[in-house]
Scaffold this motif. Sequence first.
Motif, PDB file in Angstrom:
ATOM      1  N   VAL A  17      33.203  48.192  25.287  1.00  0.00           N
ATOM      2  CA  VAL A  17      34.476  47.482  25.483  1.00  0.00           C
ATOM      3  C   VAL A  17      35.564  48.475  25.873  1.00  0.00           C
ATOM      4  O   VAL A  17      36.349  48.230  26.793  1.00  0.00           O
ATOM      5  N   ALA A  18      35.601  49.617  25.194  1.00  0.00           N
ATOM      6  CA  ALA A  18      36.614  50.640  25.514  1.00  0.00           C
ATOM      7  C   ALA A  18      36.424  51.172  26.927  1.00  0.00           C
ATOM      8  O   ALA A  18      37.401  51.319  27.676  1.00  0.00           O
ATOM      9  N   TYR A  19      35.176  51.450  27.316  1.00  0.00           N
ATOM     10  CA  TYR A  19      34.909  51.929  28.680  1.00  0.00           C
ATOM     11  C   TYR A  19      35.318  50.882  29.701  1.00  0.00           C
ATOM     12  O   TYR A  19      35.899  51.196  30.737  1.00  0.00           O
ATOM     13  N   GLY A  20      34.980  49.629  29.431  1.00  0.00           N
ATOM     14  CA  GLY A  20      35.316  48.555  30.365  1.00  0.00           C
ATOM     15  C   GLY A  20      36.811  48.368  30.508  1.00  0.00           C
ATOM     16  O   GLY A  20      37.335  48.248  31.620  1.00  0.00           O
ATOM     17  N   LEU A  21      37.519  48.344  29.380  1.00  0.00           N
ATOM     18  CA  LEU A  21      38.972  48.191  29.428  1.00  0.00           C
ATOM     19  C   LEU A  21      39.628  49.384  30.120  1.00  0.00           C
ATOM     20  O   LEU A  21      40.563  49.216  30.916  1.00  0.00           O
ATOM     21  N   GLY A  22      39.140  50.580  29.829  1.00  0.00           N
ATOM     22  CA  GLY A  22      39.699  51.779  30.468  1.00  0.00           C
ATOM     23  C   GLY A  22      39.477  51.787  31.967  1.00  0.00           C
ATOM     24  O   GLY A  22      40.389  52.079  32.744  1.00  0.00           O
ATOM     25  N   THR A  23      38.266  51.441  32.380  1.00  0.00           N
ATOM     26  CA  THR A  23      37.957  51.405  33.810  1.00  0.00           C
ATOM     27  C   THR A  23      38.771  50.322  34.509  1.00  0.00           C
ATOM     28  O   THR A  23      39.340  50.544  35.577  1.00  0.00           O
ATOM     29  N   GLY A  24      38.838  49.142  33.894  1.00  0.00           N
ATOM     30  CA  GLY A  24      39.613  48.051  34.483  1.00  0.00           C
ATOM     31  C   GLY A  24      41.087  48.398  34.615  1.00  0.00           C
ATOM     32  O   GLY A  24      41.708  48.140  35.650  1.00  0.00           O
ATOM     33  N   ALA A  25      41.647  49.015  33.567  1.00  0.00           N
ATOM     34  CA  ALA A  25      43.058  49.406  33.621  1.00  0.00           C
ATOM     35  C   ALA A  25      43.293  50.472  34.687  1.00  0.00           C
ATOM     36  O   ALA A  25      44.283  50.406  35.434  1.00  0.00           O
ATOM     37  N   ALA A  26      42.389  51.436  34.783  1.00  0.00           N
ATOM     38  CA  ALA A  26      42.532  52.495  35.787  1.00  0.00           C
ATOM     39  C   ALA A  26      42.489  51.912  37.200  1.00  0.00           C
ATOM     40  O   ALA A  26      43.316  52.261  38.052  1.00  0.00           O
ATOM     41  N   VAL A  27      41.538  51.028  37.445  1.00  0.00           N
ATOM     42  CA  VAL A  27      41.428  50.422  38.780  1.00  0.00           C
ATOM     43  C   VAL A  27      42.661  49.561  39.071  1.00  0.00           C
ATOM     44  O   VAL A  27      43.209  49.593  40.180  1.00  0.00           O
ATOM     45  N   LEU A  28      43.109  48.800  38.084  1.00  0.00           N
ATOM     46  CA  LEU A  28      44.297  47.967  38.269  1.00  0.00           C
ATOM     47  C   LEU A  28      45.497  48.821  38.671  1.00  0.00           C
ATOM     48  O   LEU A  28      46.216  48.495  39.619  1.00  0.00           O
ATOM     49  N   LEU A  29      45.689  49.934  37.988  1.00  0.00           N
ATOM     50  CA  LEU A  29      46.834  50.798  38.293  1.00  0.00           C
ATOM     51  C   LEU A  29      46.648  51.567  39.590  1.00  0.00           C
ATOM     52  O   LEU A  29      47.588  51.678  40.396  1.00  0.00           O
ATOM     53  N   LEU A  30      45.438  52.091  39.830  1.00  0.00           N
ATOM     54  CA  LEU A  30      45.196  52.890  41.028  1.00  0.00           C
ATOM     55  C   LEU A  30      45.234  52.069  42.316  1.00  0.00           C
ATOM     56  O   LEU A  30      45.550  52.594  43.383  1.00  0.00           O
ATOM     57  N   VAL A  31      44.897  50.801  42.226  1.00  0.00           N
ATOM     58  CA  VAL A  31      44.951  49.940  43.408  1.00  0.00           C
ATOM     59  C   VAL A  31      46.250  49.141  43.431  1.00  0.00           C
ATOM     60  O   VAL A  31      46.881  49.002  44.482  1.00  0.00           O
ATOM     61  N   GLY A  32      46.676  48.633  42.290  1.00  0.00           N
ATOM     62  CA  GLY A  32      47.828  47.746  42.247  1.00  0.00           C
ATOM     63  C   GLY A  32      49.163  48.407  42.498  1.00  0.00           C
ATOM     64  O   GLY A  32      50.049  47.811  43.127  1.00  0.00           O
ATOM     65  N   ILE A  33      49.344  49.651  42.035  1.00  0.00           N
ATOM     66  CA  ILE A  33      50.644  50.302  42.209  1.00  0.00           C
ATOM     67  C   ILE A  33      50.887  50.726  43.659  1.00  0.00           C
ATOM     68  O   ILE A  33      51.913  50.359  44.232  1.00  0.00           O
ATOM     69  N   PRO A  34      49.976  51.479  44.305  1.00  0.00           N
ATOM     70  CA  PRO A  34      50.273  51.883  45.689  1.00  0.00           C
ATOM     71  C   PRO A  34      50.330  50.721  46.681  1.00  0.00           C
ATOM     72  O   PRO A  34      51.010  50.810  47.702  1.00  0.00           O
ATOM     73  N   THR A  35      49.628  49.644  46.397  1.00  0.00           N
ATOM     74  CA  THR A  35      49.653  48.498  47.305  1.00  0.00           C
ATOM     75  C   THR A  35      50.796  47.539  46.971  1.00  0.00           C
ATOM     76  O   THR A  35      50.960  46.527  47.626  1.00  0.00           O
ATOM     77  N   VAL A  36      51.555  47.842  45.939  1.00  0.00           N
ATOM     78  CA  VAL A  36      52.706  47.089  45.465  1.00  0.00           C
ATOM     79  C   VAL A  36      52.330  45.669  45.036  1.00  0.00           C
ATOM     80  O   VAL A  36      53.140  44.760  45.057  1.00  0.00           O
ATOM     81  N   LEU A  37      51.104  45.479  44.635  1.00  0.00           N
ATOM     82  CA  LEU A  37      50.744  44.220  43.990  1.00  0.00           C
ATOM     83  C   LEU A  37      51.301  44.232  42.570  1.00  0.00           C
ATOM     84  O   LEU A  37      51.531  43.176  41.982  1.00  0.00           O
ATOM     85  N   ILE A  38      51.490  45.420  42.030  1.00  0.00           N
ATOM     86  CA  ILE A  38      52.251  45.614  40.793  1.00  0.00           C
ATOM     87  C   ILE A  38      53.587  46.208  41.243  1.00  0.00           C
ATOM     88  O   ILE A  38      53.622  47.344  41.727  1.00  0.00           O
ATOM     89  N   PRO A  39      54.674  45.449  41.144  1.00  0.00           N
ATOM     90  CA  PRO A  39      55.961  45.962  41.624  1.00  0.00           C
ATOM     91  C   PRO A  39      56.332  47.271  40.918  1.00  0.00           C
ATOM     92  O   PRO A  39      56.141  47.420  39.707  1.00  0.00           O
ATOM     93  N   ASN A  40      56.826  48.214  41.711  1.00  0.00           N
ATOM     94  CA  ASN A  40      57.187  49.516  41.163  1.00  0.00           C
ATOM     95  C   ASN A  40      58.231  50.163  42.066  1.00  0.00           C
ATOM     96  O   ASN A  40      58.373  49.781  43.226  1.00  0.00           O
ATOM     97  N   PRO A  41      58.968  51.158  41.538  1.00  0.00           N
ATOM     98  CA  PRO A  41      60.008  51.798  42.342  1.00  0.00           C
ATOM     99  C   PRO A  41      59.492  52.895  43.281  1.00  0.00           C
ATOM    100  O   PRO A  41      60.251  53.404  44.092  1.00  0.00           O
ATOM    101  N   TRP A  42      58.230  53.265  43.192  1.00  0.00           N
ATOM    102  CA  TRP A  42      57.716  54.402  43.950  1.00  0.00           C
ATOM    103  C   TRP A  42      57.194  54.030  45.338  1.00  0.00           C
ATOM    104  O   TRP A  42      57.156  54.860  46.227  1.00  0.00           O
ATOM    105  N   PHE A  43      56.715  52.822  45.512  1.00  0.00           N
ATOM    106  CA  PHE A  43      56.123  52.408  46.779  1.00  0.00           C
ATOM    107  C   PHE A  43      56.817  51.150  47.281  1.00  0.00           C
ATOM    108  O   PHE A  43      57.366  50.374  46.500  1.00  0.00           O
ATOM    109  N   SER A  44      56.771  50.955  48.582  1.00  0.00           N
ATOM    110  CA  SER A  44      57.317  49.729  49.169  1.00  0.00           C
ATOM    111  C   SER A  44      56.267  49.139  50.097  1.00  0.00           C
ATOM    112  O   SER A  44      55.328  49.812  50.504  1.00  0.00           O
ATOM    113  N   ARG A  45      56.478  47.890  50.415  1.00  0.00           N
ATOM    114  CA  ARG A  45      55.520  47.168  51.252  1.00  0.00           C
ATOM    115  C   ARG A  45      56.299  46.455  52.344  1.00  0.00           C
ATOM    116  O   ARG A  45      57.243  45.724  52.061  1.00  0.00           O
ATOM    117  N   MET A  46      55.889  46.651  53.603  1.00  0.00           N
ATOM    118  CA  MET A  46      56.602  46.042  54.730  1.00  0.00           C
ATOM    119  C   MET A  46      56.142  44.622  55.017  1.00  0.00           C
ATOM    120  O   MET A  46      56.878  43.844  55.610  1.00  0.00           O
TER     121      MET A  46
END
Length: 152
Positions: A17-46
């Motif tokens: 469960v810990a491995y799964g949650l950790g992997t899922g969270a890492a993928v969510l952040l690594l894909v979601g933040i740069p693509t701005v699917l998770i809104p953030n101040p560091w990246f923008s989307r045109m």
Amino acid sequence: MIDRGARISTGTLARAVAYGLGTGAAVLLLVGIPTVLIPNPWFSRMVPTRPQDYAFLALTVLLSALIGATYAFPAACPLQEGKLTAGGFLSFLAVGCPVCNKIVVLALGTTGAMRYFEPAQPLLAVAGLALLGYALLVRLRATRHAWWPSST
């Protein structure tokens, strides 16, 4: 040596469960933040996000988390890390802004990115999800053979 008749312990399940949650969270952040699917101040989307982007991200996170959970169990196969990485990268390309991808814009131009790359993004997502699904299938099959004796 793996005891083929062994039961899965509570500690192993907790680790899975810990491995799964950790992997899922890492993928969510690594894909979601740069693509701005998770809104953030560091990246923008045109180009605005599409509902399919969120669906592909959710499926990618789910499959990645399931694959991550299998690492807690002994397996009699290679780790399938290449398929996990390739599937995640294809999903990243599939949900990203087509105009924000510098390589695509350099190769196709802005108009080409919108005309050719954007319609191909769902195909990239399906290919990425297929790779992740295949990696999960191989991991589960190997884990099953490591824990339970074969019927033959």
